[in-house]
Design a protein around this motif. Structure first.
Motif, PDB file in Angstrom:
ATOM      1  N   ASP A 153       0.823  -1.207   0.000  1.00  0.00           N
ATOM      2  CA  ASP A 153       0.000   0.000   0.000  1.00  0.00           C
ATOM      3  C   ASP A 153       0.861   1.263   0.000  1.00  0.00           C
ATOM      4  OD1 ASP A 153      -2.208  -1.571   0.028  1.00  0.00           O
ATOM      5  OD2 ASP A 153      -2.594  -1.392   2.177  1.00  0.00           O
ATOM      6  N   VAL A 154       1.966   1.225   0.734  1.00  0.00           N
ATOM      7  CA  VAL A 154       2.862   2.382   0.767  1.00  0.00           C
ATOM      8  C   VAL A 154       3.517   2.581  -0.601  1.00  0.00           C
ATOM      9  CG1 VAL A 154       4.823   3.425   1.948  1.00  0.00           C
ATOM     10  CG2 VAL A 154       3.274   1.945   3.208  1.00  0.00           C
ATOM     11  N   LYS A 155       3.900   1.489  -1.240  1.00  0.00           N
ATOM     12  CA  LYS A 155       4.497   1.591  -2.575  1.00  0.00           C
ATOM     13  C   LYS A 155       3.490   2.134  -3.587  1.00  0.00           C
ATOM     14  CE  LYS A 155       7.876  -2.145  -2.066  1.00  0.00           C
ATOM     15  NZ  LYS A 155       8.355  -3.431  -2.624  1.00  0.00           N
ATOM     16  N   VAL A 156       2.246   1.699  -3.464  1.00  0.00           N
ATOM     17  CA  VAL A 156       1.210   2.213  -4.375  1.00  0.00           C
ATOM     18  C   VAL A 156       1.010   3.700  -4.161  1.00  0.00           C
ATOM     19  CG1 VAL A 156      -1.244   2.102  -4.920  1.00  0.00           C
ATOM     20  CG2 VAL A 156       0.049   0.000  -4.622  1.00  0.00           C
ATOM     21  N   ALA A 157       1.027   4.150  -2.905  1.00  0.00           N
ATOM     22  CA  ALA A 157       0.884   5.581  -2.626  1.00  0.00           C
ATOM     23  C   ALA A 157       2.033   6.371  -3.233  1.00  0.00           C
ATOM     24  CB  ALA A 157       0.798   5.819  -1.120  1.00  0.00           C
ATOM     25  N   LEU A 158       3.270   5.851  -3.111  1.00  0.00           N
ATOM     26  CA  LEU A 158       4.421   6.545  -3.701  1.00  0.00           C
ATOM     27  C   LEU A 158       4.322   6.567  -5.220  1.00  0.00           C
ATOM     28  CD1 LEU A 158       7.188   7.872  -3.562  1.00  0.00           C
ATOM     29  CD2 LEU A 158       8.213   5.591  -3.403  1.00  0.00           C
ATOM     30  N   ALA A 159       3.947   5.439  -5.827  1.00  0.00           N
ATOM     31  CA  ALA A 159       3.814   5.392  -7.284  1.00  0.00           C
ATOM     32  C   ALA A 159       2.741   6.364  -7.776  1.00  0.00           C
ATOM     33  CB  ALA A 159       3.488   3.967  -7.733  1.00  0.00           C
ATOM     34  N   THR A 160       1.632   6.428  -7.058  1.00  0.00           N
ATOM     35  CA  THR A 160       0.572   7.355  -7.447  1.00  0.00           C
ATOM     36  C   THR A 160       1.033   8.795  -7.342  1.00  0.00           C
ATOM     37  OG1 THR A 160      -1.061   5.767  -6.628  1.00  0.00           O
ATOM     38  CG2 THR A 160      -1.821   8.009  -7.015  1.00  0.00           C
ATOM     39  N   ALA A 161       1.756   9.113  -6.268  1.00  0.00           N
ATOM     40  CA  ALA A 161       2.266  10.475  -6.111  1.00  0.00           C
ATOM     41  C   ALA A 161       3.257  10.823  -7.211  1.00  0.00           C
ATOM     42  CB  ALA A 161       2.911  10.635  -4.735  1.00  0.00           C
ATOM     43  N   LEU A 162       4.133   9.892  -7.561  1.00  0.00           N
ATOM     44  CA  LEU A 162       5.089  10.131  -8.648  1.00  0.00           C
ATOM     45  C   LEU A 162       4.367  10.378  -9.964  1.00  0.00           C
ATOM     46  CD1 LEU A 162       7.735   7.394  -7.777  1.00  0.00           C
ATOM     47  CD2 LEU A 162       8.074   9.867  -7.666  1.00  0.00           C
ATOM     48  N   TYR A 163       3.337   9.590 -10.219  1.00  0.00           N
ATOM     49  CA  TYR A 163       2.568   9.774 -11.445  1.00  0.00           C
ATOM     50  C   TYR A 163       1.881  11.136 -11.476  1.00  0.00           C
ATOM     51  CZ  TYR A 163      -1.565   9.491 -14.409  1.00  0.00           C
ATOM     52  OH  TYR A 163      -2.563   9.779 -15.303  1.00  0.00           O
ATOM     53  N   LYS A 200      10.798   0.744 -10.743  1.00  0.00           N
ATOM     54  CA  LYS A 200      11.662   0.110  -9.744  1.00  0.00           C
ATOM     55  C   LYS A 200      10.862  -0.441  -8.568  1.00  0.00           C
ATOM     56  CE  LYS A 200      15.973   2.620 -10.587  1.00  0.00           C
ATOM     57  NZ  LYS A 200      16.965   3.583 -10.027  1.00  0.00           N
ATOM     58  N   LEU A 201       9.681   0.099  -8.329  1.00  0.00           N
ATOM     59  CA  LEU A 201       8.849  -0.412  -7.244  1.00  0.00           C
ATOM     60  C   LEU A 201       8.323  -1.814  -7.535  1.00  0.00           C
ATOM     61  CD1 LEU A 201       6.830   2.837  -6.407  1.00  0.00           C
ATOM     62  CD2 LEU A 201       8.748   1.859  -5.137  1.00  0.00           C
ATOM     63  N   ASP A 202       8.281  -2.182  -8.831  1.00  0.00           N
ATOM     64  CA  ASP A 202       7.905  -3.543  -9.234  1.00  0.00           C
ATOM     65  C   ASP A 202       6.549  -3.944  -8.645  1.00  0.00           C
ATOM     66  OD1 ASP A 202       8.175  -5.934 -10.550  1.00  0.00           O
ATOM     67  OD2 ASP A 202       9.326  -6.899  -8.958  1.00  0.00           O
ATOM     68  N   LEU A 203       5.538  -3.143  -8.949  1.00  0.00           N
ATOM     69  CA  LEU A 203       4.195  -3.389  -8.431  1.00  0.00           C
ATOM     70  C   LEU A 203       3.339  -4.079  -9.496  1.00  0.00           C
ATOM     71  CD1 LEU A 203       3.583   0.013  -6.634  1.00  0.00           C
ATOM     72  CD2 LEU A 203       3.870  -2.207  -5.540  1.00  0.00           C
ATOM     73  N   THR A 204       2.394  -4.879  -9.036  1.00  0.00           N
ATOM     74  CA  THR A 204       1.461  -5.559  -9.935  1.00  0.00           C
ATOM     75  C   THR A 204       0.082  -4.919  -9.904  1.00  0.00           C
ATOM     76  OG1 THR A 204       0.890  -7.129  -8.168  1.00  0.00           O
ATOM     77  CG2 THR A 204       2.676  -7.746  -9.667  1.00  0.00           C
ATOM     78  N   ASP A 205      -0.075  -3.831  -9.148  1.00  0.00           N
ATOM     79  CA  ASP A 205      -1.367  -3.160  -9.069  1.00  0.00           C
ATOM     80  C   ASP A 205      -1.787  -2.654 -10.449  1.00  0.00           C
ATOM     81  OD1 ASP A 205      -3.442  -1.819  -7.137  1.00  0.00           O
ATOM     82  OD2 ASP A 205      -2.815  -0.236  -8.517  1.00  0.00           O
ATOM     83  N   TRP A 206      -3.063  -2.848 -10.782  1.00  0.00           N
ATOM     84  CA  TRP A 206      -3.540  -2.484 -12.117  1.00  0.00           C
ATOM     85  C   TRP A 206      -3.444  -0.983 -12.355  1.00  0.00           C
ATOM     86  CZ3 TRP A 206      -7.576   0.484 -14.048  1.00  0.00           C
ATOM     87  CH2 TRP A 206      -7.851   0.326 -15.404  1.00  0.00           C
ATOM     88  N   ASN A 207      -3.798  -0.181 -11.354  1.00  0.00           N
ATOM     89  CA  ASN A 207      -3.734   1.266 -11.520  1.00  0.00           C
ATOM     90  C   ASN A 207      -2.304   1.738 -11.744  1.00  0.00           C
ATOM     91  OD1 ASN A 207      -6.492   1.934 -11.292  1.00  0.00           O
ATOM     92  ND2 ASN A 207      -6.398   1.754  -9.072  1.00  0.00           N
ATOM     93  N   VAL A 208      -1.357   1.152 -11.018  1.00  0.00           N
ATOM     94  CA  VAL A 208       0.047   1.541 -11.193  1.00  0.00           C
ATOM     95  C   VAL A 208       0.535   1.172 -12.590  1.00  0.00           C
ATOM     96  CG1 VAL A 208       2.390   1.171 -10.355  1.00  0.00           C
ATOM     97  CG2 VAL A 208       0.507   1.362  -8.727  1.00  0.00           C
ATOM     98  N   LYS A 209       0.137   0.023 -13.075  1.00  0.00           N
ATOM     99  CA  LYS A 209       0.503  -0.343 -14.444  1.00  0.00           C
ATOM    100  C   LYS A 209      -0.082   0.642 -15.452  1.00  0.00           C
ATOM    101  CE  LYS A 209       1.105  -5.322 -13.792  1.00  0.00           C
ATOM    102  NZ  LYS A 209       0.653  -6.680 -14.203  1.00  0.00           N
ATOM    103  N   MET A 210      -1.308   1.077 -15.204  1.00  0.00           N
ATOM    104  CA  MET A 210      -1.916   2.068 -16.086  1.00  0.00           C
ATOM    105  C   MET A 210      -1.149   3.383 -16.036  1.00  0.00           C
ATOM    106  SD  MET A 210      -5.789   3.609 -15.969  1.00  0.00           S
ATOM    107  CE  MET A 210      -5.389   4.507 -14.450  1.00  0.00           C
TER     108      MET A 210
END
Length: 364
Positions: free
Chosen positions: A209-219, A258-268
């Protein structure tokens, strides 16, 4: 009760027209883009926020309409305050300690040095003799929920206040730390917010969840940092118009990968940034305004090669041909972002500038 447009725009009731107009522009940059969210609930909420912003523009930018709205809002607040005082008086009769009112009043603001009960060495001020030392403040969960709701609504200052309240009482709360970083990014403190989220990821490498939050903020920072072109229908699309923007988007895309996430939103998000870079990198041929300056020397070099009887002269002529062609390619084959910058400078597409560096307004 009428909608509080000042609260929606996050401006004071006495704000000037320029401040209100700037707040309206910032809110539109946020919620118009979020209408394309794949989440139906977020999309519906974004559409409602856009309608509220449109209504706020009509109610607050016209002096007469604003005066009428202020009077109506003042009357409504006065009536609500009167009703609240009556409810408070009735609530105080529900026992010697007024328990009926206490359950409805939010927790008070924290004291500067923290508030701890005598029986809670690590608690949050609700303990007493015989209270367990590891018992949590019962208000923390409510504050976290309110912070999440404010964060979803883009009310950054309120979200930060709720998360700060939780962190002062429970410094190790990961949910509050992540929300605080996201709220800081949303309020414009981009570097601080990303640093908070990065530290949270490093301290909790297994917390997705923390990685997803960081990825979303970066996006969000990447997309909001570039220019936007409108299509004349109330929507716009991000467009890279400078090398700095291109570098920033590419750097944030690398950090997301680099976060290597499989979350669908992050991939989008990664795919959208990849498409944005590909569009900016695509070669575009620019029409030459002085084609004769290339054709005449080129024709002369070709004739020189054809008529020369000495091999060395032919080599010199061939080098001139290559040089003229290379010069034409370098000057007239450019990345698309340079062409976008020219079109943006001439005002094509109803474009507007980036929000990064001013006020970043985007929900996480």
């Amino acid at each position: 009760m009428p909608v509080d447009y000042y609260e929606i725009l996050e401006v004071a009731p006495g704000a000037s027209t320029e401040q209100i107009r700037a707040a309206i522009t910032a809110q539109r940059r946020v919620w118009v883009r979020r209408q394309s969210s794949p989440d139906p609930e977020r999309r519906a909420y974004a559409e409602q926020r856009v309608r509220n912003v449109d209504a706020a523009e009509k109610a607050l930018l016209d002096p007469a309409a604003r005066s009428a709205y202020d009077e109506k809002l003042a009357r409504t607040r006065q009536a609500a305050a009167t009703a609240g005082s009556g409810a408070a008086a009735g609530g105080q009769g529900n026992g010697p300690n007024g328990g009926g009112l206490r359950d409805r009043v939010p927790a008070p603001a924290p004291a500067p040095g923290g508030s701890r009960g005598p029986g809670t060495p690590g608690g949050a001020g609700s303990g007493g003799p015989g209270t367990s030392g590891h018992r949590r403040d019962p208000d923390l969960h409510d504050h976290l929920r309110r912070g999440d709701r404010y964060l979803e609504q883009g009310r950054w200052r309120l979200a930060q206040a709720e998360y700060d309240y939780v962190r002062e009482r429970e410094p190790g709360n990961l949910r509050a730390l992540t929300g605080l970083g996201a709220a800081q990014v949303g309020s414009g403190r981009v570097k601080e917010g990303l640093a908070v989220l990065q530290r949270a990821v490093e301290a909790n490498p297994d917390a997705e969840d923390v990685k997803v939050a960081l990825a979303t903020a970066l996006y969000e920072v990447a997309v909001t940092s570039v220019d936007h072109w409108g299509d004349g229908r109330g929507t716009d699309r991000p467009v890279i118009t400078s090398r700095r923007q291109y570098t920033l988007v590419r750097r944030h895309l690398r950090r997301i990968r680099k976060l290597d996430l499989t979350d669908w939103n992050v991939k989008m998000y990664a795919e959208e940034l990849k498409d944005l870079l590909a569009e900016a990198r695509a070669p575009v041929w620019v029409r030459s305004r002085s084609l004769r300056l290339y054709l005449v020397p080129l024709a002369g070099a070709i004739l020189f090669v054809a008529l020369a009887h000495v091999e060395s002269l032919r080599v010199v002529g061939a080098c001139w041909i290559v040089l003229i062609v290379a010069l034409y390619v370098v000057r007239h084959r450019q990345p698309a972002w340079k062409q976008h910058r020219r079109g943006y400078g001439r005002g094509r597409g109803g474009g507007r500038g980036p929000t990064h560096g001013g006020t970043f307004r985007k929900g996480i």
